[in-house]
Write an enzyme that holds these catalytic residues in place. Structure first.
Site, PDB file in Angstrom:
ATOM      1  N   ASP A   1      -4.683  -0.640  -1.626  1.00 30.76           N
ATOM      2  CA  ASP A   1      -5.987  -0.506  -1.003  1.00 30.76           C
ATOM      3  C   ASP A   1      -6.853   0.162  -2.076  1.00 30.76           C
ATOM      4  O   ASP A   1      -6.443   1.170  -2.661  1.00 30.76           O
ATOM      5  CB  ASP A   1      -5.804   0.422   0.209  1.00 30.76           C
ATOM      6  CG  ASP A   1      -6.714   0.112   1.374  1.00 30.76           C
ATOM      7  OD1 ASP A   1      -7.068  -1.068   1.564  1.00 30.76           O
ATOM      8  OD2 ASP A   1      -7.057   1.057   2.113  1.00 30.76           O
TER       9      ASP A   1
ATOM     10  N   HIS B   1     -10.689   1.045  -2.515  1.00 32.67           N
ATOM     11  CA  HIS B   1     -12.036   1.007  -1.966  1.00 32.67           C
ATOM     12  C   HIS B   1     -13.098   1.571  -2.905  1.00 32.67           C
ATOM     13  O   HIS B   1     -12.871   2.593  -3.558  1.00 32.67           O
ATOM     14  CB  HIS B   1     -12.099   1.816  -0.666  1.00 32.67           C
ATOM     15  CG  HIS B   1     -11.244   1.275   0.439  1.00 32.67           C
ATOM     16  ND1 HIS B   1     -11.235  -0.059   0.788  1.00 32.67           N
ATOM     17  CD2 HIS B   1     -10.383   1.891   1.292  1.00 32.67           C
ATOM     18  CE1 HIS B   1     -10.396  -0.230   1.808  1.00 32.67           C
ATOM     19  NE2 HIS B   1      -9.858   0.932   2.126  1.00 32.67           N
TER      20      HIS B   1
ATOM     21  N   CYS C   1      -2.084  -2.314   7.729  1.00 33.34           N
ATOM     22  CA  CYS C   1      -2.045  -3.335   6.676  1.00 33.34           C
ATOM     23  C   CYS C   1      -0.769  -4.167   6.680  1.00 33.34           C
ATOM     24  O   CYS C   1      -0.803  -5.355   6.343  1.00 33.34           O
ATOM     25  CB  CYS C   1      -2.292  -2.698   5.318  1.00 33.34           C
ATOM     26  SG  CYS C   1      -4.028  -2.209   5.146  1.00 33.34           S
TER      27      CYS C   1
ATOM     28  N   LYS D   1      -6.893  -4.987  -3.093  1.00 24.18           N
ATOM     29  CA  LYS D   1      -7.660  -5.442  -1.919  1.00 24.18           C
ATOM     30  C   LYS D   1      -8.496  -4.288  -1.386  1.00 24.18           C
ATOM     31  O   LYS D   1      -8.287  -3.134  -1.759  1.00 24.18           O
ATOM     32  CB  LYS D   1      -6.716  -5.962  -0.835  1.00 24.18           C
ATOM     33  CG  LYS D   1      -5.818  -4.866  -0.301  1.00 24.18           C
ATOM     34  CD  LYS D   1      -4.847  -5.395   0.716  1.00 24.18           C
ATOM     35  CE  LYS D   1      -4.054  -4.277   1.339  1.00 24.18           C
ATOM     36  NZ  LYS D   1      -4.852  -3.245   2.010  1.00 24.18           N
TER      37      LYS D   1
ATOM     38  N   ASP E   1       0.783  -1.251   0.000  1.00 28.28           N
ATOM     39  CA  ASP E   1       0.000   0.000   0.000  1.00 28.28           C
ATOM     40  C   ASP E   1       0.813   1.300   0.000  1.00 28.28           C
ATOM     41  O   ASP E   1       0.503   2.229   0.771  1.00 28.28           O
ATOM     42  CB  ASP E   1      -0.971   0.011   1.190  1.00 28.28           C
ATOM     43  CG  ASP E   1      -1.983  -1.130   1.140  1.00 28.28           C
ATOM     44  OD1 ASP E   1      -1.881  -1.977   0.238  1.00 28.28           O
ATOM     45  OD2 ASP E   1      -2.867  -1.178   2.016  1.00 28.28           O
TER      46      ASP E   1
HETATM   47  C1  VGL Z   1      -4.614   0.987   5.655  1.00 31.72           C
HETATM   48  C2  VGL Z   1      -6.006   2.133   7.078  1.00 31.72           C
HETATM   49  C3  VGL Z   1      -7.073   1.894   6.253  1.00 31.72           C
HETATM   50  C4  VGL Z   1      -3.235   0.504   5.336  1.00 31.72           C
HETATM   51  C5  VGL Z   1      -5.663   0.741   4.817  1.00 31.72           C
HETATM   52  O1  VGL Z   1      -2.924   0.284   4.158  1.00 31.72           O
HETATM   53  O2  VGL Z   1      -2.446   0.347   6.281  1.00 31.72           O
HETATM   54  N1  VGL Z   1      -4.783   1.691   6.777  1.00 31.72           N
HETATM   55  N2  VGL Z   1      -6.893   1.196   5.112  1.00 31.72           N
HETATM   56 ZN    ZN Z   2      -8.354   1.196   3.617  1.00 29.35          ZN
END
Ligand code: VGL
Ligand code: ZN
Length: 189
Positions: free
Chosen positions: A60, A62, A143, A104, A18
């Site tokens: 990430d 969404h 994550c 993801k 991420d």
């Molecule tokens: C993450 C918070 C919300 C991360 C992803 O990649 O660590 N943190 N979504």
């Molecule tokens: Zn997230």
């Protein structure tokens, strides 16, 4: 003696978690000094590819009204919304074509913090004979932590690259490092 082998072998893979604009300074869920991981990871990525070690970069990703967003009862401000600037990999992260992208966080009804959560990654890695994972990225206490713990549950040896990860909260970082170590992951400089 550190007790583990730090040179890359053909049973290793590198996982970059991420490293997206929203988790870097200026982003919607910025991690302090999040972008400091980029030069470190660029060296790891180049080194891995040179040695034919497979490299995976997760993102990430969404949907617009994701359940992890505060407005929908979740913990976080809206971030990494599909196809927005914030969701793109940081422009300084060097991702040659050989790097495989793992997407993801796409489910409407639940978050997927771990790169192993319903992605099929563990099965894929085992098929390739991978036994050990080198992991870095963002955020250390969310994550990266979830991915490391799942990797251990899936039976992989795990090396966390300490200077290639940063937490959302310093205290969270401390706790996560303890949890990762307790789970049998090695934290390496
Ligand atoms: C993450 C918070 C919300 C991360 C992803 O990649 O660590 N943190 N979504
Ligand atoms: Zn997230």
């Amino acid at each position: 003696m550190k007790g583990y082998n730090t040179s890359l072998t053909d049973k290793d893979a590198l996982i970059v978690v991420d490293v997206q604009n929203d988790f870097c300074p200026g982003g919607a869920l910025a991690v302090e000094n999040g972008d400091a991981v980029i030069p470190v990871l660029n060296r790891w990525i180049a080194d891995a590819l040179e040695n034919n070690i497979p490299v995976y970069a997760s993102r990430d990703w969404h949907p617009l009204e994701h359940t992890s967003f505060k407005e929908n009862g979740g913990l976080w401000p809206p971030h990494c919304v599909q196809d927005t600037h914030g969701a793109r990999f940081h422009p300084d992260l060097e991702l040659p074509d050989k790097v495989v992208v793992i997407t993801k966080g796409v489910r409407f009804d639940q978050d997927q913090n771990s790169v192993f959560d319903q992605t099929g990654l563990a099965v894929h890695l085992r098929k390739k004979g991978i036994q050990r994972l080198w992991i870095g990225g963002l955020a250390e206490d969310v994550c990266v932590l979830a991915s490391v713990l799942d990797a251990r549950k899936e039976g992989f040896d795990v090396m966390v690259i300490k200077d290639a990860t940063r937490p959302v909260e310093a205290a969270g970082g401390e706790k996560s490092r303890q949890k990762m170590q307790d789970a049998g992951a090695q934290l390496v400089e």
